[in-house]
Motif scaffolding. Structure first.
Motif, short mmCIF file in Angstrom:
data_model
loop_
_atom_site.label_atom_id
_atom_site.label_comp_id
_atom_site.label_asym_id
_atom_site.label_seq_id
_atom_site.Cartn_x
_atom_site.Cartn_y
_atom_site.Cartn_z
N VAL A 71 0.84 -1.21 0.00
CA VAL A 71 0.00 0.00 0.00
C VAL A 71 0.87 1.25 0.00
O VAL A 71 0.61 2.21 -0.73
CB VAL A 71 -0.95 0.01 1.22
N SER A 72 1.95 1.24 0.79
CA SER A 72 2.85 2.40 0.84
C SER A 72 3.51 2.63 -0.51
O SER A 72 3.67 3.77 -0.95
CB SER A 72 3.94 2.20 1.90
N LEU A 73 3.93 1.54 -1.15
CA LEU A 73 4.57 1.69 -2.46
C LEU A 73 3.58 2.20 -3.49
O LEU A 73 3.91 3.05 -4.32
CB LEU A 73 5.15 0.35 -2.91
N PRO A 84 -0.01 6.84 -7.78
CA PRO A 84 -1.01 7.75 -7.21
C PRO A 84 -2.30 7.80 -8.02
O PRO A 84 -3.38 8.00 -7.45
CB PRO A 84 -0.30 9.11 -7.19
N ALA A 91 1.07 4.07 -2.88
CA ALA A 91 0.82 5.49 -2.60
C ALA A 91 1.89 6.36 -3.24
O ALA A 91 1.62 7.45 -3.74
CB ALA A 91 0.79 5.73 -1.09
N GLY A 92 3.11 5.83 -3.26
CA GLY A 92 4.20 6.63 -3.82
C GLY A 92 4.31 6.52 -5.33
O GLY A 92 4.53 7.52 -6.01
N TYR A 93 4.12 5.30 -5.83
CA TYR A 93 4.40 5.07 -7.25
C TYR A 93 3.18 4.93 -8.14
O TYR A 93 3.31 4.94 -9.35
CB TYR A 93 5.31 3.84 -7.41
#
Lengths: 528, 115
Positions: B49-51, B57, B53-55
């Protein structure tokens, strides 16, 4: 109106001091001072953990981030929950089984070395201070803003209170202040969420639709704050690794009788605090809608006043009695939140100074129980003075940097050492030293040259250095062990450490009776 | 017992040390397996999920229910998954780990029980 706020503050203060008085009468031993007697139930410790972890950073910071930046605020909040999985499955039970009062006890138990203990102490103290200063500064700003007492006086007030709580009431007072404050936070959070939900016909989608139409689709998108694509991952790593390296959280596991209660208390925590973190996202979005981002920014550019402003608005608005009362209650709870956290930090730091450094390293364990207690109490005075001094210096500084730093140092210098001590046979004292040094230097250094300090001209692109500094900390610890001389005795001993860590009992036919003071086998446990 | 005090690591004829017994190795294995599983699932999902969010969007911003987008739903899922993993792990630990620990501590072979 300020008088009303002042009155509610005083009421809260009175409650906490009452708890401290009650606790002081029950604090007669080091076990009570450091671990509240070691007999807490899963529910009690879970609630205290939640109270400890639902800090002002969560209460004010997460809501503010969500109010200003949408999804990034939600990512912060959920990260704080996920952070407890590594603690649950890796650290909590072994820590409970191998240490007595502090995190460094565990390192010392494994390494049987005062140098290893001191290295761990260094990491603990840096983390505790880095966590403590923003709490003090936050309290100073909050009180100045809402009650009118000048920043400097507020700092002295908070510092004095934390010394009183801990010197007299130790971990018992700390625990119960954390529990009370945790309950209050959950209540106020629930009130704000239910009130907001009611205004949208109990349809959560309505809130999202409202902010979306108000601010555009970009508001609910990721990346408004975590601008670098790796920022979110580094943040997540920070929480996941750093929380398990925070002494004031970890020492809470010494307050329960055994490993099973420890693990059950974490489940309590995860549901209680997790629910609260979920609430912060809704509250933040609600504040963005009802109060408006402009007003939030005007009150505090970092967004920390989003929740109080929402409370004021829902109560009736600025200047109304309802608004002022609601605001005052929220402010008083925020203040109590800060006090509870700094009390926990003080117990943890007192453990590092009195138990680790004085009793174990300097005196080799040859100190009477009463003397140990005396030193522990007096160390809190020193810690309070330091906290006040640093809090005064911190005025005007960007304290958000310090919070990031605390968790980063915990992830890079403390966590690798704890995990490798518990799980790696080849870990040596040299590895502890190099791990702490590399972890400390890399996390502090990278934070100083990052966007939080240097803004857009930053040399290092990530707000959170953990993505780089934690692997470096691990590398430092691992290489330090591999490149130095082997510790054959330590490697043979590892199996016994492992046995103790997993079962809570000493291995039979344990050949190393141990005469060094670092051999923390005299585990004071309440009889089953 | 005086015999154990004199034991040296090379002294292989002594009664089996509890750290070598199969019951203890079973406990270690069980704990390693379950912690690995919990971390891979729990941290893994959150990491993804974090990745995203960054890659990714654009994907995360895709609306699903009104203005609620993929990202927020994934975050909600993270909460639920984390709770589930914690509960499952603890129930497993309370049942299995503790039983294995009992097997280790009430030792029939070589010596008195440790408690």
């Amino acid at each position: 109106m300020k008088l009303l706020t002042f009155a509610i503050f005083l009421l809260m203060l009175g409650v906490t001091l009452g708890i401290t008085y009650w606790a002081a009468r029950r604090t007669r031993s080091t076990s009570e001072f450091y671990t509240a007697g070691g007999g807490l139930s899963a529910g009690q410790n879970g609630m205290a953990l939640a109270g400890d972890w639902m800090s002002a950073a969560a209460f004010l910071g997460f809501t503010g981030l969500a109010a200003l930046n949408g999804m990034d605020g939600a990512l912060y909040a959920v990260g704080a929950l996920v952070a407890f999985l590594p603690i649950l499955v890796l650290v909590a039970e072994p820590l409970r089984n191998t240490g007595k009062y502090t995190v460094s006890d565990v390192i010392a138990y494994r390494m049987q070395s005062p140098h290893a203990r001191m290295a761990s102490v260094a990491g603990s103290i840096v983390v505790n201070l880095a966590y403590l200063v923003p709490q003090m500064a936050g309290a100073g700003v909050l009180i100045q803003l809402l009650v009118g007492i000048p920043y400097n006086v507020s700092i002295v007030l908070v510092g004095t209170l934390m010394v009183v709580y801990v010197a007299f009431g130790g971990m018992i007072a700390t625990t119960w202040v954390q529990i009370v404050k945790g309950v209050l936070l959950l209540v106020i959070g629930s009130v704000l969420v239910v009130w907001t939900a009611g205004l949208f016909g109990f349809n959560p989608v309505g809130l999202f639709d409202a902010v979306d139409s108000q601010y555009g689709a970009g508001f609910l998108a990721p990346g408004n704050y975590l601008t670098n694509p790796l920022d979110a991952l580094s943040l997540g790593l920070s929480f996941a690794l750093g929380t398990a390296g925070l002494p004031h959280v970890l020492i809470r596991f010494y307050t329960v009788p055994n490993a099973k209660v420890a693990r059950n208390s974490i489940v309590w925590l995860m549901f209680l605090a997790g629910s609260f973190f979920m609430m912060t996202t809704f509250i933040g979005l609600s504040a963005a809608h009802f109060v408006g981002r402009a007003a939030i920014l005007a009150a505090d550019p970092a967004g920390n006043l989003a929740l109080p402003l929402l409370a004021e608005h829902l109560g009736g608005g600025a200047g109304t009695i309802g608004g002022t009362v609601f605001l005052a209650i929220v402010a008083a709870i925020a203040f109590t939140t800060i006090l509870a956290v700094v009390a926990g930090l003080t117990v943890a730091t007192s453990g590092a100074i009195a138990h680790d450094v004085y009793v174990n390293v300097v005196k080799g364990g040859a100190v009477s129980e009463q003397q140990q207690l005396r030193v522990a109490r007096w160390s809190t005075v020193g810690i309070g003075a330091t906290a006040i001094g640093l809090g005064l210096l911190a005025q005007g500084l960007n304290v958000a940097v310090l919070v990031i730093l605390a968790i980063s140092v915990a992830a890079s210098a403390n966590f690798p050492v704890i995990v490798l001590s518990l799980f790696w046979r080849r870990f040596t004292t040299r590895g502890v030293l190099s791990g702490v040094v590399v972890g400390l230097v890399s996390s502090v250094g990278l934070a100083l040259i990052g966007p939080a300090v240097m803004g857009p001209d930053a040399i290092f692109p990530l707000i959170n250095p953990t993505l780089v500094s934690a692997p470096l900390g691990f590398a430092g610890a691992i290489l330090g062990s591999l490149l130095g001389p082997r510790d054959r005795t330590g490697e043979r001993r590892f199996a016994e450490v492992q046995f103790r860590a997993y079962t809570g009992e000493d291995a039979q036919e344990s050949a190393e009776a141990g005469t060094t003071a670092d051999h923390v086998i005299d585990h004071e446990r309440p009889t089953p | 017992m005086w015999q154990t005090r004199m034991e040296r690591p090379e002294d292989a004829t002594a009664t089996p040390r509890s750290i070598d017994r199969p019951e203890f190795r079973a406990l270690v294995r069980a704990r390693r397996t379950s912690s690995r599983a919990a971390l891979v699932v729990g941290l893994g999902f959150y990491g993804v999920v974090s990745l995203l969010a960054g890659y990714a969007p654009a994907l995360m911003s895709r609306r699903v229910v009104g203005a609620v987008n993929v990202g927020f739903l994934l975050i909600l899922a993270t909460y639920v998954l984390t709770w589930v993993v914690a509960v499952v792990y603890v129930r497993h630990a309370n049942r299995v780990h503790d039983r294995l620990t009992e097997d280790v501590l009430v030792s029939p072979a070589g010596g008195q029980p440790s408690r």
